[in-house]
Design a protein around this motif. Structure first.
Motif, PDB file in Angstrom:
ATOM      1  N   ASN A  68       0.867  -1.185   0.000  1.00 27.54           N
ATOM      2  CA  ASN A  68       0.000   0.000   0.000  1.00 27.54           C
ATOM      3  C   ASN A  68       0.902   1.233   0.000  1.00 27.54           C
ATOM      4  OD1 ASN A  68      -1.564   2.237   0.993  1.00 27.54           O
ATOM      5  ND2 ASN A  68      -3.156   0.745   1.503  1.00 27.54           N
ATOM      6  N   HIS A  69       0.990   1.903  -1.142  1.00 31.30           N
ATOM      7  CA  HIS A  69       1.927   3.019  -1.264  1.00 31.30           C
ATOM      8  C   HIS A  69       1.447   4.254  -0.516  1.00 31.30           C
ATOM      9  CE1 HIS A  69       4.759   1.003  -3.874  1.00 31.30           C
ATOM     10  NE2 HIS A  69       3.715   0.437  -4.453  1.00 31.30           N
ATOM     11  N   ARG A  70       0.146   4.395  -0.341  1.00 26.52           N
ATOM     12  CA  ARG A  70      -0.363   5.529   0.439  1.00 26.52           C
ATOM     13  C   ARG A  70       0.038   5.386   1.911  1.00 26.52           C
ATOM     14  NH1 ARG A  70      -4.520   9.374   0.322  1.00 26.52           N
ATOM     15  NH2 ARG A  70      -5.002   8.793  -1.804  1.00 26.52           N
ATOM     16  N   ASN A  71      -0.203   4.199   2.451  1.00 25.15           N
ATOM     17  CA  ASN A  71       0.125   3.968   3.868  1.00 25.15           C
ATOM     18  C   ASN A  71       1.572   3.523   4.062  1.00 25.15           C
ATOM     19  OD1 ASN A  71      -2.516   4.584   4.587  1.00 25.15           O
ATOM     20  ND2 ASN A  71      -3.183   2.467   4.337  1.00 25.15           N
ATOM     21  N   GLN A  72       2.258   3.311   2.959  1.00 27.56           N
ATOM     22  CA  GLN A  72       3.669   2.933   2.953  1.00 27.56           C
ATOM     23  C   GLN A  72       3.930   1.651   3.758  1.00 27.56           C
ATOM     24  OE1 GLN A  72       4.852   7.362   3.535  1.00 27.56           O
ATOM     25  NE2 GLN A  72       6.650   6.349   2.734  1.00 27.56           N
ATOM     26  N   ASN A  73       3.084   0.644   3.528  1.00 24.78           N
ATOM     27  CA  ASN A  73       3.336  -0.633   4.181  1.00 24.78           C
ATOM     28  C   ASN A  73       3.006  -1.803   3.275  1.00 24.78           C
ATOM     29  OD1 ASN A  73       0.538  -1.317   4.524  1.00 24.78           O
ATOM     30  ND2 ASN A  73       0.472   0.072   6.274  1.00 24.78           N
ATOM     31  N   ALA A  74       3.395  -2.992   3.730  1.00 24.28           N
ATOM     32  CA  ALA A  74       3.173  -4.219   2.960  1.00 24.28           C
ATOM     33  C   ALA A  74       3.283  -5.396   3.920  1.00 24.28           C
ATOM     34  CB  ALA A  74       4.233  -4.355   1.867  1.00 24.28           C
ATOM     35  N   THR A  75       2.878  -6.582   3.437  1.00 23.48           N
ATOM     36  CA  THR A  75       2.995  -7.803   4.239  1.00 23.48           C
ATOM     37  C   THR A  75       4.008  -8.728   3.575  1.00 23.48           C
ATOM     38  OG1 THR A  75       0.703  -7.553   4.934  1.00 23.48           O
ATOM     39  CG2 THR A  75       1.678  -9.730   5.215  1.00 23.48           C
ATOM     40  N   ILE A  76       4.824  -9.371   4.414  1.00 26.65           N
ATOM     41  CA  ILE A  76       5.906 -10.207   3.883  1.00 26.65           C
ATOM     42  C   ILE A  76       5.550 -11.699   3.980  1.00 26.65           C
ATOM     43  CG2 ILE A  76       7.220 -10.476   6.049  1.00 26.65           C
ATOM     44  CD1 ILE A  76       9.757  -9.717   4.299  1.00 26.65           C
ATOM     45  N   GLY A  77       6.065 -12.483   3.040  1.00 23.15           N
ATOM     46  CA  GLY A  77       5.871 -13.934   3.078  1.00 23.15           C
ATOM     47  C   GLY A  77       7.169 -14.638   2.697  1.00 23.15           C
ATOM     48  N   MET A  78       7.291 -15.897   3.117  1.00 19.54           N
ATOM     49  CA  MET A  78       8.568 -16.605   2.926  1.00 19.54           C
ATOM     50  C   MET A  78       8.341 -18.102   2.796  1.00 19.54           C
ATOM     51  SD  MET A  78      11.908 -16.604   3.064  1.00 19.54           S
ATOM     52  CE  MET A  78      12.020 -14.866   3.410  1.00 19.54           C
ATOM     53  N   LEU A  79       9.051 -18.723   1.883  1.00 21.68           N
ATOM     54  CA  LEU A  79       9.041 -20.183   1.773  1.00 21.68           C
ATOM     55  C   LEU A  79      10.415 -20.660   1.321  1.00 21.68           C
ATOM     56  CD1 LEU A  79       7.794 -23.047   1.395  1.00 21.68           C
ATOM     57  CD2 LEU A  79       6.973 -22.299  -0.828  1.00 21.68           C
ATOM     58  N   ILE A  80      11.114 -21.356   2.229  1.00 27.03           N
ATOM     59  CA  ILE A  80      12.305 -22.092   1.802  1.00 27.03           C
ATOM     60  C   ILE A  80      11.766 -23.483   1.472  1.00 27.03           C
ATOM     61  CG2 ILE A  80      14.595 -22.959   2.465  1.00 27.03           C
ATOM     62  CD1 ILE A  80      14.444 -19.880   2.386  1.00 27.03           C
ATOM     63  N   GLY A  81      11.733 -23.802   0.189  1.00 32.71           N
ATOM     64  CA  GLY A  81      10.946 -24.941  -0.258  1.00 32.71           C
ATOM     65  C   GLY A  81      11.592 -26.288  -0.021  1.00 32.71           C
ATOM     66  N   ASP A  82      12.870 -26.356  -0.256  1.00 29.88           N
ATOM     67  CA  ASP A  82      13.573 -27.619  -0.129  1.00 29.88           C
ATOM     68  C   ASP A  82      14.040 -27.765   1.321  1.00 29.88           C
ATOM     69  OD1 ASP A  82      15.473 -29.640  -0.104  1.00 29.88           O
ATOM     70  OD2 ASP A  82      16.170 -29.197  -2.142  1.00 29.88           O
ATOM     71  N   LYS A  83      13.535 -28.790   1.992  1.00 27.73           N
ATOM     72  CA  LYS A  83      13.819 -28.935   3.433  1.00 27.73           C
ATOM     73  C   LYS A  83      15.309 -29.135   3.730  1.00 27.73           C
ATOM     74  CE  LYS A  83       9.222 -30.474   4.698  1.00 27.73           C
ATOM     75  NZ  LYS A  83       8.332 -31.519   5.192  1.00 27.73           N
ATOM     76  N   ASN A  84      16.074 -29.568   2.713  1.00 32.37           N
ATOM     77  CA  ASN A  84      17.530 -29.703   2.912  1.00 32.37           C
ATOM     78  C   ASN A  84      18.187 -28.356   3.195  1.00 32.37           C
ATOM     79  OD1 ASN A  84      17.607 -32.472   2.440  1.00 32.37           O
ATOM     80  ND2 ASN A  84      17.535 -32.109   0.217  1.00 32.37           N
ATOM     81  N   PHE A  85      17.472 -27.277   2.847  1.00 27.70           N
ATOM     82  CA  PHE A  85      18.048 -25.947   3.053  1.00 27.70           C
ATOM     83  C   PHE A  85      17.503 -25.258   4.299  1.00 27.70           C
ATOM     84  CE2 PHE A  85      18.842 -26.786  -1.417  1.00 27.70           C
ATOM     85  CZ  PHE A  85      20.155 -26.373  -1.557  1.00 27.70           C
ATOM     86  N   TRP A  86      16.690 -25.936   5.070  1.00 28.04           N
ATOM     87  CA  TRP A  86      16.182 -25.354   6.317  1.00 28.04           C
ATOM     88  C   TRP A  86      17.301 -25.315   7.364  1.00 28.04           C
ATOM     89  CZ3 TRP A  86      10.604 -27.540   7.697  1.00 28.04           C
ATOM     90  CH2 TRP A  86       9.707 -27.152   6.708  1.00 28.04           C
ATOM     91  N   GLY A  87      17.207 -24.339   8.241  1.00 24.08           N
ATOM     92  CA  GLY A  87      18.113 -24.279   9.386  1.00 24.08           C
ATOM     93  C   GLY A  87      19.529 -23.845   9.049  1.00 24.08           C
ATOM     94  N   LYS A  88      19.692 -23.225   7.861  1.00 18.13           N
ATOM     95  CA  LYS A  88      21.033 -22.769   7.475  1.00 18.13           C
ATOM     96  C   LYS A  88      21.123 -21.246   7.449  1.00 18.13           C
ATOM     97  CE  LYS A  88      22.451 -26.710   4.686  1.00 18.13           C
ATOM     98  NZ  LYS A  88      22.984 -27.118   3.390  1.00 18.13           N
ATOM     99  N   GLY A  89      20.096 -20.605   7.955  1.00 21.14           N
ATOM    100  CA  GLY A  89      20.114 -19.133   8.013  1.00 21.14           C
ATOM    101  C   GLY A  89      19.630 -18.461   6.733  1.00 21.14           C
ATOM    102  N   TYR A  90      19.166 -19.228   5.752  1.00 26.87           N
ATOM    103  CA  TYR A  90      18.759 -18.613   4.480  1.00 26.87           C
ATOM    104  C   TYR A  90      17.442 -17.826   4.630  1.00 26.87           C
ATOM    105  CZ  TYR A  90      22.369 -21.521   2.349  1.00 26.87           C
ATOM    106  OH  TYR A  90      23.567 -22.107   2.029  1.00 26.87           O
ATOM    107  N   GLY A  91      16.500 -18.389   5.403  1.00 28.00           N
ATOM    108  CA  GLY A  91      15.229 -17.674   5.608  1.00 28.00           C
ATOM    109  C   GLY A  91      15.481 -16.334   6.297  1.00 28.00           C
ATOM    110  N   THR A  92      16.296 -16.357   7.340  1.00 26.96           N
ATOM    111  CA  THR A  92      16.607 -15.136   8.095  1.00 26.96           C
ATOM    112  C   THR A  92      17.258 -14.095   7.179  1.00 26.96           C
ATOM    113  OG1 THR A  92      16.944 -16.445  10.090  1.00 26.96           O
ATOM    114  CG2 THR A  92      17.910 -14.241  10.090  1.00 26.96           C
ATOM    115  N   ASP A  93      18.183 -14.540   6.350  1.00 30.66           N
ATOM    116  CA  ASP A  93      18.882 -13.605   5.469  1.00 30.66           C
ATOM    117  C   ASP A  93      17.949 -13.061   4.376  1.00 30.66           C
ATOM    118  OD1 ASP A  93      21.252 -12.217   4.672  1.00 30.66           O
ATOM    119  OD2 ASP A  93      21.384 -13.592   2.961  1.00 30.66           O
ATOM    120  N   ALA A  94      17.047 -13.918   3.882  1.00 30.25           N
ATOM    121  CA  ALA A  94      16.111 -13.455   2.847  1.00 30.25           C
ATOM    122  C   ALA A  94      15.145 -12.418   3.425  1.00 30.25           C
ATOM    123  CB  ALA A  94      15.353 -14.643   2.254  1.00 30.25           C
ATOM    124  N   ILE A  95      14.726 -12.616   4.666  1.00 30.57           N
ATOM    125  CA  ILE A  95      13.849 -11.616   5.323  1.00 30.57           C
ATOM    126  C   ILE A  95      14.616 -10.298   5.457  1.00 30.57           C
ATOM    127  CG2 ILE A  95      12.828 -10.938   7.565  1.00 30.57           C
ATOM    128  CD1 ILE A  95      10.962 -12.826   6.247  1.00 30.57           C
TER     129      ILE A  95
END
Ligand SMILES: CC(C)(COP(=O)(O)OP(=O)(O)OC[C@H]1O[C@@H](n2cnc3c(N)ncnc32)[C@H](O)[C@@H]1OP(=O)(O)O)[C@@H](O)C(=O)NCCC(=O)NCCS
Length: 179
Positions: free
Chosen positions: A85-112
């Motif tokens: 919303n450009h008037r209110n200058q906000n948005a909602t964030i979403g995230m999916l690290i799809g391949d479970k082999n890549f979970w827990g390596k800090g990639y989600g945190t860094d992408a956020i």
């Protein structure tokens, strides 16, 4: 291309959507999203076409932006902003690290971190929202590590696994992220 410390974010391409269908339909993943219905390849193709059209029409004032996440030279997930919303200058964030082999390596945190920085520095937004089902402890930890605060709770707002769950409302302001 948006650069994090460990990941890169690039615009989503048509070929990326088939992995999204596979990833999103996994047990233990689908019910982490507020829209938890099963995805089909055909619905996803139609969705992508709409997304492209919408993007071409509104460009800078588009209300959604989706990025592929890359790490270790692979496409490992997606992250997105919606309800921009450009008037209110906000948005909602979403995230999916799809391949479970890549979970827990800090990639989600860094992408956020990378997308939040982009939203504040390049898109002139001032606030980012997030909605997290109470049992999604990894997601909560991931946003809190980036300075998001739990601001509230929508009690018993989400039905999954035969019962109702709370949704945590999280958010961050630009000035908090800069600290
Ligand atoms: C949630 C998700 C994005 C996290 O991505 P990730 O790359 O695995 O997260 P990170 O490696 O950056 O870890 C973030 C933190 O959460 C912790 N964490 C991860 N999974 C956890 C779990 N199941 N329970 C408790 N903590 C967890 C990690 O240990 C880390 O904290 P630490 O650095 O203090 O150790 C990923 O698991 C995912 O895509 N899940 C399915 C989809 C989803 O839930 N999306 C979010 C919807 S709101």
């Amino acid at each position: 291309m948006i650069k994090g410390k460990k990941v890169s974010l690039r615009p989503l391409e048509k070929e990326d959507i088939y992995k999204i269908v596979e990833w999103r339909n996994q047990e233990g993943v689908r019910t982490n999203f507020l829209d938890s219905g099963l995805l089909s390849k055909y619905a996803q193709e139609a969705w992508y076409e709409q997304y492209q059209k919408h993007f071409q029409q509104y460009q800078k004032y588009n209300d959604r932006l989706i990025f592929a996440i890359e790490a270790e030279n692979q496409y490992i997930g997606i992250t997105w902003l919606y309800d921009i919303n450009h008037r209110n200058q906000n948005a909602t964030i979403g995230m999916l690290i799809g391949d479970k082999n890549f979970w827990g390596k800090g990639y989600g945190t860094d992408a956020i971190w990378a997308l939040t920085r982009y939203a504040f520095d390049e898109m002139n937004l001032r606030r980012i929202n997030g909605y997290i089902v109470e049992y999604n402890k990894g997601s909560l930890r991931m946003v809190e590590k980036n300075g998001y605060k739990v601001e509230g709770c929508m009690r018993k707002a989400y039905y999954a696994h035969s019962q109702f769950w709370d949704i945590k409302v999280v958010g961050i302001l630009k000035e908090e992220f800069e600290q």
